[in-house]
Design a protein around this motif. Structure first.
Motif, mmCIF file in Angstrom:
data_model
loop_
_atom_site.group_PDB
_atom_site.id
_atom_site.type_symbol
_atom_site.label_atom_id
_atom_site.label_comp_id
_atom_site.label_asym_id
_atom_site.label_seq_id
_atom_site.Cartn_x
_atom_site.Cartn_y
_atom_site.Cartn_z
ATOM 1 N N UNK A 278 48.690 38.970 23.216
ATOM 2 C CA UNK A 278 47.511 38.410 23.146
ATOM 3 C C UNK A 278 46.737 38.587 24.372
ATOM 4 N N UNK A 279 45.393 38.772 24.252
ATOM 5 C CA UNK A 279 44.465 38.688 25.263
ATOM 6 C C UNK A 279 43.249 37.883 25.266
ATOM 7 N N UNK A 280 42.547 37.606 25.970
ATOM 8 C CA UNK A 280 41.386 36.871 26.094
ATOM 9 C C UNK A 280 40.462 37.239 25.231
ATOM 10 N N UNK A 281 40.285 38.743 25.278
ATOM 11 C CA UNK A 281 39.256 39.252 24.359
ATOM 12 C C UNK A 281 39.643 39.290 22.914
ATOM 13 N N UNK A 282 40.960 39.229 22.481
ATOM 14 C CA UNK A 282 41.279 39.082 21.361
ATOM 15 C C UNK A 282 40.955 37.613 20.713
ATOM 16 N N UNK A 283 41.170 36.636 21.706
ATOM 17 C CA UNK A 283 40.686 35.167 21.320
ATOM 18 C C UNK A 283 39.451 35.060 20.866
ATOM 19 N N UNK A 284 38.525 35.831 21.721
ATOM 20 C CA UNK A 284 36.979 35.676 21.783
ATOM 21 C C UNK A 284 36.595 36.393 20.377
ATOM 22 N N UNK A 285 37.112 37.560 20.063
ATOM 23 C CA UNK A 285 36.904 38.390 18.815
ATOM 24 C C UNK A 285 37.309 37.493 17.598
ATOM 25 N N UNK A 286 38.514 36.910 17.630
ATOM 26 C CA UNK A 286 38.947 36.093 16.525
ATOM 27 C C UNK A 286 38.310 34.865 16.227
ATOM 28 N N UNK A 287 37.674 34.042 17.300
ATOM 29 C CA UNK A 287 36.747 32.971 16.859
ATOM 30 C C UNK A 287 35.645 33.365 16.273
ATOM 31 N N UNK A 288 35.087 34.313 16.802
ATOM 32 C CA UNK A 288 33.673 34.896 16.525
ATOM 33 C C UNK A 288 33.737 35.186 15.018
ATOM 34 N N UNK A 289 35.126 35.794 14.417
ATOM 35 C CA UNK A 289 35.292 36.208 13.156
ATOM 36 C C UNK A 289 34.943 34.739 12.304
ATOM 37 N N UNK A 290 35.812 33.921 12.715
ATOM 38 C CA UNK A 290 35.698 32.681 12.061
ATOM 39 C C UNK A 290 34.459 31.686 12.056
ATOM 40 N N UNK A 291 33.966 31.306 13.237
ATOM 41 C CA UNK A 291 32.702 30.608 13.403
ATOM 42 C C UNK A 291 31.549 31.404 12.830
ATOM 43 N N UNK A 292 31.087 32.640 13.195
ATOM 44 C CA UNK A 292 30.076 33.323 13.027
ATOM 45 C C UNK A 292 30.090 34.044 11.544
ATOM 46 N N UNK A 293 31.558 34.870 11.408
ATOM 47 C CA UNK A 293 31.478 35.774 10.030
ATOM 48 C C UNK A 293 32.020 34.830 8.827
ATOM 49 N N UNK A 294 32.352 33.730 9.208
ATOM 50 C CA UNK A 294 32.887 32.471 8.366
ATOM 51 C C UNK A 294 34.258 33.092 7.529
ATOM 52 N N UNK A 295 35.055 33.797 8.253
ATOM 53 C CA UNK A 295 36.207 33.841 7.832
ATOM 54 C C UNK A 295 37.375 32.886 8.044
ATOM 55 N N UNK A 296 38.484 32.997 7.207
ATOM 56 C CA UNK A 296 39.327 31.877 6.983
ATOM 57 C C UNK A 296 40.387 32.294 8.379
ATOM 58 N N UNK A 297 40.712 31.190 9.217
ATOM 59 C CA UNK A 297 41.603 31.355 10.182
ATOM 60 C C UNK A 297 43.004 31.921 10.154
ATOM 61 N N UNK A 298 43.528 31.618 8.864
ATOM 62 C CA UNK A 298 44.717 32.522 8.337
ATOM 63 C C UNK A 298 44.587 33.616 8.056
ATOM 64 N N UNK A 299 43.450 34.054 7.607
ATOM 65 C CA UNK A 299 43.005 35.597 7.243
ATOM 66 C C UNK A 299 42.914 36.361 8.629
#
Length: 311
Positions: A278-299
């Protein structure tokens, strides 16, 4: 002087935190009763239960840990969106959950309000000892970090010449915005006043990050607490204020577990495998996928684990 100031600040909020814990206990022996939604019950038949705090990144981390353990043959489930540290630490103590994604510096200050740690090395040395004393264990610390950070709009930064938290003392009628629990944190309004001499006129609590962003842009609050992995900072051109006296301790991601979980080698290896990749960049990208792209955290978690070859 900085160590003395930190001790005074942390001691000042200890009474408030203790009161909150007592209030949580008054609701019953199970801190999760009637609140958080869960993908499974927390009974012993469900194996290891990974809890999460009530914000996106922690939910994603919980899914990463649970899915990685399941891939190793460990029976694991999640109990997401439990609430703040005051609630989920109690759940960890009573066995309602087995694992919680945590952040090193903030966790150390919570478990040991009198800590004088101010560097990453000091935090890393003290945290495992303090956790062990309370029946917990920390697994391998990750390089991925997510700091609390205070931000202002560029307009506000330009108007008052703001570059660091030390400059906030120049701002009149300072209104601070952030999650409800920020009021009780050592690095909250009391910390800004005690360490940096800011004159805080008021505090506004937010459950919705989107409303917090809007109010900051509209000038309803002057400065707001965000996470450094929050894409809203860059997307809105917000200015992150430097913290020269380390009011906010280093916050690397670490799984906090009940001590008995360390006896499960497959579970420990799975969670440490997540941390190693895990990297900080990974975290940032995953948060954006949930908050902005409205994907589910589990997906989102599943896709990352697949990309890293961990499932």
């Amino acid at each position: 002087m900085r160590t003395k100031s930190r001790t005074i600040l942390i001691t000042a909020v200890l009474t408030i935190v203790t009161a909150v814990l007592a209030a949580c206990g008054a609701k019953g022996d199970n801190p999760l009763a009637g609140g958080a939604s869960s993908s499974a019950d927390a009974g012993g038949g469900q194996g290891l239960v990974v809890g999460s705090a009530n914000f996106t990144e922690n939910q994603v981390l919980a899914e990463l840990y649970a899915q990685a353990m399941s891939a190793k043959g460990v029976k694991a489930s999640t109990h997401l969106n439990i609430g703040s540290r005051e609630v989920y630490i109690k759940a960890l103590k009573d066995g309602s959950i087995s694992v919680i994604p945590e952040y090193t510096g903030n966790l150390l200050q919570y478990l040991d309000p009198k800590t004088t740690a101010s560097t990453e090395k000091e935090v890393d040395e003290q945290l495992p000892k303090v956790a062990k004393e309370q029946g917990f264990a920390t697994l391998t610390f990750t390089k991925a970090a997510d700091q609390d950070v205070y931000v202002v709009t560029k307009t506000t930064a330009d108007k008052y010449g703001l570059k660091s938290l030390a400059d906030l003392k120049k701002v009149p009628n300072l209104i601070v915005g952030g999650p409800t629990e920020l009021q009780k944190r050592p690095y909250g309004p009391q910390g800004l006043e005690g360490m940096y001499g800011a004159k805080v006129k008021g505090f506004k609590a937010y459950d919705s990050p989107a409303i917090k962003v809007k109010d900051l842009k509209d000038g309803k609050i002057t400065v707001a607490d965000f996470f450094t992995t929050d894409s809203a900072i860059a997307d809105n051109g917000f200015v992150m204020l430097e913290d020269p006296q380390t009011l906010i301790l280093p916050q690397n991601v670490v799984p906090l577990v009940r001590s008995d979980v360390t006896q499960n080698a497959k579970a420990v290896d799975a969670m440490n495998g997540v941390g190693a990749a895990l990297t900080t960049a990974d975290l940032t990208a995953m948060i954006k996928q949930v908050d902005v792209d409205h994907r589910n955290p589990d997906d989102v978690a599943k896709q990352w684990l697949q990309d890293k070859g961990l499932v």
